[in-house]
Scaffold this motif. Structure first.
Motif, short mmCIF file in Angstrom:
data_model
loop_
_atom_site.label_atom_id
_atom_site.label_comp_id
_atom_site.label_asym_id
_atom_site.label_seq_id
_atom_site.Cartn_x
_atom_site.Cartn_y
_atom_site.Cartn_z
N ILE A 60 15.40 -88.39 -105.53
CA ILE A 60 14.53 -87.73 -104.56
C ILE A 60 13.11 -88.27 -104.65
CG2 ILE A 60 13.42 -85.52 -103.99
CD1 ILE A 60 16.14 -84.19 -104.73
N TYR A 61 12.59 -88.43 -105.87
CA TYR A 61 11.24 -88.97 -106.04
C TYR A 61 11.14 -90.38 -105.47
CZ TYR A 61 10.36 -85.11 -109.32
OH TYR A 61 10.22 -83.88 -109.91
N ALA A 62 12.15 -91.20 -105.73
CA ALA A 62 12.14 -92.57 -105.22
C ALA A 62 12.17 -92.58 -103.69
CB ALA A 62 13.32 -93.35 -105.79
N ARG A 95 6.82 -92.72 -97.96
CA ARG A 95 5.37 -92.96 -97.83
C ARG A 95 5.08 -94.42 -97.56
NH1 ARG A 95 1.71 -89.56 -101.86
NH2 ARG A 95 0.25 -90.64 -100.52
N ILE A 96 5.81 -95.30 -98.23
CA ILE A 96 5.62 -96.73 -98.03
C ILE A 96 6.04 -97.12 -96.61
CG2 ILE A 96 6.43 -99.02 -98.75
CD1 ILE A 96 6.62 -97.78 -101.63
N MET A 146 9.92 -87.97 -89.49
CA MET A 146 10.03 -89.05 -90.48
C MET A 146 11.32 -89.82 -90.29
SD MET A 146 8.27 -90.48 -92.76
CE MET A 146 8.71 -92.02 -93.52
N SER A 147 12.41 -89.15 -89.95
CA SER A 147 13.68 -89.85 -89.74
C SER A 147 13.58 -90.85 -88.59
CB SER A 147 14.80 -88.85 -89.49
OG SER A 147 14.54 -88.09 -88.32
N MET A 206 4.74 -98.88 -91.17
CA MET A 206 4.77 -98.68 -89.72
C MET A 206 3.36 -98.59 -89.13
SD MET A 206 7.81 -98.96 -88.71
CE MET A 206 7.66 -98.30 -87.06
N ARG A 207 2.46 -97.95 -89.85
CA ARG A 207 1.07 -97.90 -89.38
C ARG A 207 0.50 -99.31 -89.26
NH1 ARG A 207 -0.95 -93.07 -93.43
NH2 ARG A 207 0.02 -91.34 -92.27
#
Length: 144
Positions: free
Chosen positions: A64-66, A72-73, A99-100, A78-79
């Motif tokens: 989950i953390y990964a 976030r990456i 997010m999906s 995408m930005r």
């Protein structure tokens, strides 16, 4: 060549070794606790169940953390891509996407990204639909 049909990725050590083994250990320790249950409380078996539960949750938490970090990456990627392609900030569009959807859009080539972003917002497309619309798939073999 990566595409919609083969883009799903499994990490064998996680999906087929560690998680099943820790689940098996948890089940086995629960069975032992039930078998040891009599008039007095089986402390050792209860401690083993607690340890097994912790061991079962750890690989799931790590995953989950990964994935959260990867999300976030992806958002930053995408930005950056959107700004490079349009000279405009992605923030106003990003606020209207889930997010999906952003994750699905990252597979689009530069030539179709901007139009797919607008189409996803206007049509409320699901991530699966976005991925199916992509004509020139941008591979990503480094996903978690």
């Amino acid at each position: 060549m990566q595409n919609y049909k083969n883009h799903t990725r499994y990490y064998p050590l996680h999906h087929f070794v560690i998680t099943p083994l820790t689940l098996g250990y948890l089940i086995w320790s629960l069975v032992n606790l039930v078998e040891a249950w009599d008039l007095k409380f089986p402390k050792v078996e209860f401690q083993i169940v607690i340890g097994a539960a912790i061991l079962f949750v750890l690989p799931i938490l790590v995953r989950i953390y990964a994935l959260k970090n990867q999300d976030r990456i992806i958002r930053l990627e995408m930005r950056h891509r959107y700004y490079e392609l349009t000279g405009e900030s992605f923030y106003p569009k990003e606020k209207r996407l889930r997010m999906s959807q952003i994750i699905a859009l990252r597979f689009a080539s530069d030539g179709e990204l901007v139009s797919l972003v607008d189409k996803a917002i206007a049509g409320g497309m699901r991530s699966k639909e976005i991925k199916q619309e992509i004509l020139n798939w941008q591979e990503d073999r480094k996903r978690v």
